[in-house]
Design a protein around this motif. Structure first.
Motif, PDB file in Angstrom:
ATOM      1  N   GLY A 165       0.813  -1.211   0.000  1.00 29.64           N
ATOM      2  CA  GLY A 165       0.000   0.000   0.000  1.00 29.64           C
ATOM      3  C   GLY A 165       0.844   1.259   0.000  1.00 29.64           C
ATOM      4  O   GLY A 165       0.540   2.228  -0.716  1.00 29.64           O
ATOM      5  N   PHE A 166       1.912   1.236   0.770  1.00 29.26           N
ATOM      6  CA  PHE A 166       2.826   2.383   0.837  1.00 29.26           C
ATOM      7  C   PHE A 166       3.414   2.687  -0.548  1.00 29.26           C
ATOM      8  O   PHE A 166       3.480   3.852  -0.965  1.00 29.26           O
ATOM      9  N   ILE A 167       3.839   1.633  -1.251  1.00 26.51           N
ATOM     10  CA  ILE A 167       4.394   1.821  -2.602  1.00 26.51           C
ATOM     11  C   ILE A 167       3.341   2.412  -3.532  1.00 26.51           C
ATOM     12  O   ILE A 167       3.597   3.389  -4.260  1.00 26.51           O
ATOM     13  N   LEU A 168       2.134   1.863  -3.489  1.00 30.37           N
ATOM     14  CA  LEU A 168       1.061   2.333  -4.371  1.00 30.37           C
ATOM     15  C   LEU A 168       0.666   3.771  -4.045  1.00 30.37           C
ATOM     16  O   LEU A 168       0.351   4.552  -4.957  1.00 30.37           O
ATOM     17  N   LYS A 169       0.694   4.100  -2.769  1.00 27.93           N
ATOM     18  CA  LYS A 169       0.377   5.486  -2.367  1.00 27.93           C
ATOM     19  C   LYS A 169       1.352   6.459  -3.007  1.00 27.93           C
ATOM     20  O   LYS A 169       0.953   7.518  -3.526  1.00 27.93           O
ATOM     21  N   ALA A 177      -4.065   1.297  -3.414  1.00 30.06           N
ATOM     22  CA  ALA A 177      -3.380   1.414  -2.117  1.00 30.06           C
ATOM     23  C   ALA A 177      -4.373   1.229  -0.974  1.00 30.06           C
ATOM     24  O   ALA A 177      -4.088   0.516   0.001  1.00 30.06           O
ATOM     25  N   ILE A 178      -5.558   1.849  -1.116  1.00 25.17           N
ATOM     26  CA  ILE A 178      -6.586   1.729  -0.079  1.00 25.17           C
ATOM     27  C   ILE A 178      -6.951   0.266   0.144  1.00 25.17           C
ATOM     28  O   ILE A 178      -7.109  -0.189   1.290  1.00 25.17           O
ATOM     29  N   SER A 179      -7.046  -0.497  -0.936  1.00 28.62           N
ATOM     30  CA  SER A 179      -7.378  -1.922  -0.815  1.00 28.62           C
ATOM     31  C   SER A 179      -6.359  -2.653   0.050  1.00 28.62           C
ATOM     32  O   SER A 179      -6.721  -3.459   0.919  1.00 28.62           O
ATOM     33  N   TYR A 180      -5.083  -2.358  -0.162  1.00 30.06           N
ATOM     34  CA  TYR A 180      -4.039  -3.045   0.616  1.00 30.06           C
ATOM     35  C   TYR A 180      -4.019  -2.569   2.065  1.00 30.06           C
ATOM     36  O   TYR A 180      -3.834  -3.375   2.989  1.00 30.06           O
ATOM     37  N   PHE A 181      -4.223  -1.270   2.280  1.00 26.45           N
ATOM     38  CA  PHE A 181      -4.255  -0.790   3.664  1.00 26.45           C
ATOM     39  C   PHE A 181      -5.438  -1.399   4.405  1.00 26.45           C
ATOM     40  O   PHE A 181      -5.323  -1.754   5.594  1.00 26.45           O
ATOM     41  N   GLU A 182      -6.557  -1.541   3.727  1.00 22.89           N
ATOM     42  CA  GLU A 182      -7.733  -2.141   4.371  1.00 22.89           C
ATOM     43  C   GLU A 182      -7.490  -3.615   4.700  1.00 22.89           C
ATOM     44  O   GLU A 182      -7.908  -4.095   5.762  1.00 22.89           O
ATOM     45  N   GLN A 183      -6.805  -4.327   3.796  1.00 26.58           N
ATOM     46  CA  GLN A 183      -6.476  -5.731   4.088  1.00 26.58           C
ATOM     47  C   GLN A 183      -5.531  -5.822   5.287  1.00 26.58           C
ATOM     48  O   GLN A 183      -5.670  -6.720   6.127  1.00 26.58           O
ATOM     49  N   CYS A 201      -4.746   8.542   1.725  1.00 30.57           N
ATOM     50  CA  CYS A 201      -5.201   8.143   0.390  1.00 30.57           C
ATOM     51  C   CYS A 201      -6.643   8.557   0.153  1.00 30.57           C
ATOM     52  O   CYS A 201      -7.004   9.036  -0.947  1.00 30.57           O
ATOM     53  N   LYS A 202      -7.498   8.371   1.147  1.00 27.90           N
ATOM     54  CA  LYS A 202      -8.904   8.764   1.007  1.00 27.90           C
ATOM     55  C   LYS A 202      -9.025  10.276   0.827  1.00 27.90           C
ATOM     56  O   LYS A 202      -9.855  10.757   0.027  1.00 27.90           O
ATOM     57  N   GLU A 203      -8.209  11.021   1.552  1.00 26.55           N
ATOM     58  CA  GLU A 203      -8.204  12.471   1.416  1.00 26.55           C
ATOM     59  C   GLU A 203      -7.746  12.885   0.022  1.00 26.55           C
ATOM     60  O   GLU A 203      -8.315  13.799  -0.597  1.00 26.55           O
ATOM     61  N   ALA A 204      -6.708  12.217  -0.487  1.00 25.14           N
ATOM     62  CA  ALA A 204      -6.189  12.543  -1.834  1.00 25.14           C
ATOM     63  C   ALA A 204      -7.251  12.274  -2.897  1.00 25.14           C
ATOM     64  O   ALA A 204      -7.406  13.053  -3.858  1.00 25.14           O
ATOM     65  N   LEU A 205      -8.000  11.177  -2.735  1.00 22.87           N
ATOM     66  CA  LEU A 205      -9.058  10.880  -3.692  1.00 22.87           C
ATOM     67  C   LEU A 205     -10.186  11.904  -3.620  1.00 22.87           C
ATOM     68  O   LEU A 205     -10.741  12.321  -4.651  1.00 22.87           O
ATOM     69  N   ALA A 206     -10.502  12.334  -2.404  1.00 23.12           N
ATOM     70  CA  ALA A 206     -11.573  13.323  -2.229  1.00 23.12           C
ATOM     71  C   ALA A 206     -11.193  14.668  -2.853  1.00 23.12           C
ATOM     72  O   ALA A 206     -12.062  15.396  -3.335  1.00 23.12           O
ATOM     73  N   ASP A 207      -9.894  14.983  -2.820  1.00 23.39           N
ATOM     74  CA  ASP A 207      -9.423  16.263  -3.358  1.00 23.39           C
ATOM     75  C   ASP A 207      -9.187  16.222  -4.866  1.00 23.39           C
ATOM     76  O   ASP A 207      -8.922  17.256  -5.482  1.00 23.39           O
ATOM     77  N   ALA A 208      -9.229  14.997  -5.428  1.00 27.13           N
ATOM     78  CA  ALA A 208      -8.912  14.867  -6.877  1.00 27.13           C
ATOM     79  C   ALA A 208      -9.996  15.495  -7.744  1.00 27.13           C
ATOM     80  O   ALA A 208     -11.165  15.495  -7.385  1.00 27.13           O
TER      81      ALA A 208
END
Length: 208
Positions: A165-169, A177-183, A201-208
């Motif tokens: 998740g860190f790499i994907l972020k 990334a969110i999928s891996y952090f949730e797992q 990550c959720k904040e970044a998606l909300a701001d996109a």
């Protein structure tokens, strides 16, 4: 701390009766090391090895104490001594690889980290440590591959999910990334690094 001091006192009492007991001397060294009394730890380990020179774990312990004293050459020598006696002793292989990496000998470090995965192919920690090495070298694709191999061996290895998740972020692949952090958090709900990065990550998606 007081408990360790009490254990040292009890070991010293036993050594009055058996002053050449290699195991007791090793345990004394461990106690002194835990207290940061490295000179006393070295002395105890050396006395243990005088009685049992082929005890690879004592060589390993002594290597760790020399490492704490910044005596890298002696640390390496004792890790190598441990491996001469027990070639597949993973803690010594790992620590030796760490020393080579600190010395910027990345080729030898990589060789050892890879060797661990070959001799212990079912141990997820070997792949995880190899992944961490690749991540430190900014080899993110190879790091991710290694973390996935760790998960194959141990589906509950939550740190490996977190690191993917860190790499994907950092690649801005936020949904994946969110999928891996949730797992990761399904397995270890209180794991703070994953909680922080998931929120980011959720904040970044909300701001996109």
């Amino acid at each position: 701390m007081e408990q360790i001091k009490q254990q040292i006192s009890e070991i010293q009492d036993e050594l009055q009766e058996s002053p050449k007991d290699a195991q007791l001397l090793n345990e004394l060294g461990v106690g002194h090391h835990m207290l940061g009394e490295y000179d006393k730890a070295v002395e105890a380990y050396q006395q243990s090895l005088a009685q049992d020179p082929d005890n690879f774990k004592v060589h390993f312990n002594l290597g760790n104490t020399f490492y704490e004293q910044k005596n890298i050459e002696k640390a390496v020598n004792h890790y190598l001594n441990a491996l001469d006696i027990q070639p597949d002793y993973v803690p010594a292989l790992n620590n030796l690889a760490d020393v080579y990496e600190l010395a910027e000998d990345e080729e030898r470090a990589l060789e050892l980290f890879e060797y661990i995965t070959k001799i212990k192919p079912e141990d997820p920690m070997g792949y995880f440590n190899l992944g961490n090495f690749h991540l430190r070298c900014n080899n993110t694709a190879e790091a991710g591959r290694c973390y996935k191999l760790a998960i194959e061996q141990d589906p509950e290895f939550y740190e490996a999910y977190n690191n993917i998740g860190f790499i994907l972020k950092h690649l801005q692949e936020y949904e994946e990334a969110i999928s891996y952090f949730e797992q990761c958090l399904e397995i270890a709900p209180d794991y703070e690094p994953a909680k922080r990065d998931l929120a980011a990550c959720k904040e970044a998606l909300a701001d996109a």
